[in-house]
Design an enzyme around this catalytic site. Structure first.
Site, PDB file in Angstrom:
ATOM      1  CG  LEU A   1       9.406   0.061   4.112  1.00 60.78           C
ATOM      2  CD1 LEU A   1      10.599   0.796   4.714  1.00 60.78           C
ATOM      3  CD2 LEU A   1       8.204   0.994   3.967  1.00 60.78           C
ATOM      4  CB  SER A   2       9.864  -2.838   6.851  1.00 60.44           C
ATOM      5  OG  SER A   2       9.738  -3.366   8.143  1.00 60.44           O
ATOM      6  CB  ALA A   3       8.498  -7.467   6.119  1.00 64.42           C
TER       7      ALA A   3
ATOM      8  CB  VAL B   1      14.235   0.832   2.353  1.00 70.51           C
ATOM      9  CG1 VAL B   1      13.949   2.089   3.170  1.00 70.51           C
ATOM     10  CG2 VAL B   1      14.658   1.192   0.939  1.00 70.51           C
TER      11      VAL B   1
END
Length: 374
Positions: free
Chosen positions: A141-143, A165
Site C-alpha cells: 500500500l502507498s509507499a 495499491v
C-alpha cells in the site's frame, strides 16, 4: 490444582481419541534471514501444517504503519488460512525513514542486489528454505505499493505477480524532492519510457509478473494519475497495448484487464488506502482502520484470484456452498458439524481455540470454500 486439571483433560481427550489443544498459528518475527543491507525486520504468518511448495506473498505496509497492523487490517492472514499460503510482512523502522515509509525513491534501496530491495528478496529466500515455498508474489500500500513495483522490476525472476495499491510507477523518483512531485500531481511519461525503466532494472528474458493495480479516485495523497502510468508501464513491459480486453464492474467498481496480465481496479469515491471488506465469507477480508478502507471489496482476495493462487475455484459472488458457520474446532464438533476425525484434523490445522469458518456443501461441512473435504 490447575496443572492437575490440565493433566486430567489431556487424559480424557486421549481416551476419546482426540488430540490435546494445539497452539494456533500466529504472526512471528524471523531473524537471521540474510545480510539485510536495508535494515528491515521480517514478520511471517504460516498456517499450521502448511504443505511444502505453497505460495508465499510479501505484503508491504504503508507510511506510519507496521507489520502487525497491516497483517491484521488487510486480511492477508485470513486468506493465508483459506488458501494455505504463507505471508511475509516486512517492517520499516523510523531509523531508516522518519515516517516508517519504505524508501521506494532512494537509488541505493531500489536496485537489484542492494539495500531494502535485497533485504526483502532475502526474506523470500528464507521462507523458501524454511517452508519449501515456491511461487512468490508481492503487494503493498502507498509507499509499500511503490516498493512492490520496485520488487517486480528488480526481481522479475523471483516474483510471479504483484499488487500495487495507491502506489507509483517504478523509477518515477530518485530523491525525496522528486518523490513528492511523483505522488502529486504525478509524472507523465510514454509507456515505452516507463517500460524501459523496468527493463533496465534486471537482465530478464523470461515471463514478466502479472500485475494488479488498485487506486481510489478521491486519493489526494497519491494522485490517481499514477494508476494510469502504472498501467502504461506494466502493459508495455508485458508487450500488450493499453486497450483493455475486458471492461466490466466488480462489486460496483470499474475493472479493466489488459492482455490477461495487467488489471486495474478503479475504486470510485475512495481516498488514500487499501480496500477491505470485513466479514467471514470467502470473498471478504480485512478490518477497517487508518488507510484500511471498508468499501465492500477485498483487494487482497481479488489479487490472489488474478495471480491464480486462490483455491475457491468459483467466480466472485458464486460460492458452491449454501451456508457458513464460525466457531472453534470444539464448537463445530459439539454442534455436530464434524466428526472426531475431522475435529482432530481441524485442531491440528488451525489450533483448537482459533475461530474457523466452515462451509456447508450439500450435507457436509468443510473448511474449504471450494467444497474440498476436510
Amino acid at each position: 490444582m490447575r496443572r492437575a486439571l490440565t493433566a486430567l483433560l489431556t487424559l480424557v481427550l486421549a481416551l476419546l481419541g482426540l488430540a490435546p489443544p494445539a497452539q494456533a498459528a500466529t504472526l512471528q518475527e524471523v531473524t537471521g534471514f540474510g545480510s539485510n543491507p536495508g535494515g528491515l525486520r521480517m514478520f511471517r504468518y504460516a498456517p499450521d501444517g502448511l504443505p511444502a511448495g505453497r505460495p508465499v506473498v510479501v505484503a508491504l505496509h504503508g507510511c506510519t504503519q507496521n507489520a502487525t497492523g497491516y497483517a491484521t487490517g488487510t486480511g492477508w492472514m485470513k486468506l493465508a488460512d483459506q488458501w494455505r499460503i504463507s505471508v511475509v510482512f516486512p517492517q520499516q523502522s523510523s531509523a531508516n525513514n522518519a515516517n516508517s515509509c519504505f524508501n521506494w525513491f532512494e537509488p541505493a534501496d531500489t536496485r537489484r542486489g542492494s539495500g531494502e530491495a535485497l533485504s526483502i528478496k532475502q526474506m523470500v529466500d528464507r521462507t523458501r528454505a524454511d517452508l519449501g515455498a515456491s511461487p512468490a508474489y508481492v503487494t503493498g500500500l502507498s509507499a509499500g505499493g511503490a516498493m512492490a513495483a520496485v520488487m517486480l522490476a528488480t526481481y522479475p525472476d523471483v516474483f510471479a505477480g504483484g499488487g500495487i495499491v495507491a502506489g507509483l510507477p517504478y523509477g518515477c523518483a530518485t530523491s525525496t524532492v522528486t518523490a513528492f512531485s511523483c505522488m502529486n500531481p504525478g509524472t507523465d511519461q510514454a509507456p515505452a519510457q516507463w517500460g524501459d525503466k523496468v527493463r533496465a532494472a534486471a537482465d530478464h528474458s523470461g515471463t514478466h509478473p502479472r500485475v494488479s493495480i488498485w487506486h481510489g479516485t478521491a486519493d489526494t495523497t497519491v494522485a490517481p494519475r499514477n494508476a494510469t502510468e502504472l498501467v502504461e508501464q506494466w502493459t508495455d513491459v508485458a508487450g500488450t497495448d493499453q486497450t483493455p480486453d475486458v471492461s466490466d464492474t466488480v462489486a460496483g467498481y470499474p475493472h479493466r484487464v489488459y492482455g490477461g496480465v495487467v488489471e486495474y481496479f478503479q475504486i470510485t469515491g475512495m481516498g488514500h488506502g487499501q480496500p477491505v471488506d470485513p466479514g467471514t465469507q470467502a470473498t471478504q477480508c480485512g478490518t477497517a482502520g487508518a488507510y484500511l478502507l471498508d468499501v465492500n471489496i477485498c483487494a487482497a482476495y481479488h489479487m490472489g484470484r488474478f495471480w491464480g493462487i486462490a483455491d475457491e475455484g468459483t467466480g466472485p459472488g458464486t460460492p458452491t456452498y449454501s451456508d457458513t458457520a464460525v466457531g472453534t474446532a470444539t464448537d463445530h464438533y459439539v454442534a455436530g458439524r464434524v466428526d472426531v476425525t475431522e475435529y482432530t484434523t481441524l485442531g491440528a490445522r488451525y489450533g483448537y481455540t482459533a475461530p474457523i469458518t466452515l462451509y456447508l456443501c450439500g450435507a457436509n461441512w468443510t473448511d474449504r470454500a471450494d467444497c474440498t473435504p476436510i
